[in-house]
Enzyme design. Structure first.
Site, short mmCIF file in Angstrom:
data_model
loop_
_atom_site.label_atom_id
_atom_site.label_comp_id
_atom_site.label_asym_id
_atom_site.label_seq_id
_atom_site.Cartn_x
_atom_site.Cartn_y
_atom_site.Cartn_z
N HIS A 194 0.84 -1.21 0.00
CA HIS A 194 0.00 0.00 0.00
C HIS A 194 0.87 1.25 0.00
CE1 HIS A 194 0.61 -0.67 4.42
NE2 HIS A 194 0.69 0.64 4.45
N HIS A 206 3.91 7.18 3.75
CA HIS A 206 4.86 6.07 3.61
C HIS A 206 4.40 5.10 2.52
CE1 HIS A 206 2.09 4.10 6.64
NE2 HIS A 206 2.34 3.03 5.91
N GLU A 208 7.84 1.10 4.88
CA GLU A 208 7.40 0.05 5.80
C GLU A 208 7.59 -1.30 5.11
OE1 GLU A 208 3.16 0.12 6.63
OE2 GLU A 208 3.37 -1.19 8.38
#
Lengths: 134, 134
Positions: free
Chosen positions: A7, A79, A130
């Protein structure tokens, strides 16, 4: 090592308004808000078929995105998240090659209930990355 | 209206160094640099299987990402790109509902040789959104 783009996360000052824009202006597949008090955010997922956009609104006093929204009051891209098959292998390899894992360097359980870690944005051209074990 | 997340674009001050980090630290599938003088950028694509990361470095005097790198010298996430089936239908619908298409509102040919348009980041929580006809 990294696999799929899981994502892209966007911090927003008003989750209801942001979700409405993606749904009504862009005709996107927008999910329902989910409050995640243990992570200090309320999230809405947008399913793009191949990946996801995660809209994030601060929740509670110590939200991890509060400082970002102080600096960027209109919101912004926060992010990106890549999938890895084994978060402990990923963490060990990254530390070995000199990348900085945020926090104490130990993976923790992320917003999707899976082990995650974050890499220092200064190591990746101003981009907070991430890694999520999937 | 919007379909797949085609790519997330990251502006970087040094494309060779950035590509090396994704390849060597993250073990990503990193392509070769492509100079696109007509778009004022040199790009490297990272294939994540389901989507792409596009690393962008300014090329020439009037690069569209020069101002962004002036403000963010370390680099940062620059835009996200969603696929649409018909860019003219998308443009007409967006103008109808009050979203601002950048430039003169007319789709142009993007870095991948396909028609694209960009939406005003102030309409989408500080996020620059590209739509690409695929």
């Amino acid at each position: 090592m990294i696999g799929r783009l899981n994502h892209i996360a966007i911090a927003v000052p008003d989750l209801t308004a942001a979700a409405a824009k993606y749904r009504d202006l862009l005709g996107a597949h927008v999910g329902q808000p989910q409050a995640l008090p243990e992570h200090g955010v309320t999230v809405v997922f947008i399913d793009t078929g191949n990946s996801k956009v995660e809209l994030l609104e601060p929740l509670g006093e110590a939200s991890p995105i509060a400082a970002f929204l102080d600096k960027n009051p209109s919101g912004g891209m926060h992010h990106i998240c890549f999938e890895v098959p084994d978060i402990l292998v990923a963490a060990a390899r990254l530390v070995e090659v000199g990348a900085r894992v945020l926090g104490d360097g130990t993976p923790r359980i992320g917003a999707h209930g899976k082990p995650v870690l974050f890499l220092h944005p200064k190591d990746f051209d101003g981009t907070l990355i991430e890694l999520e074990e999937v």
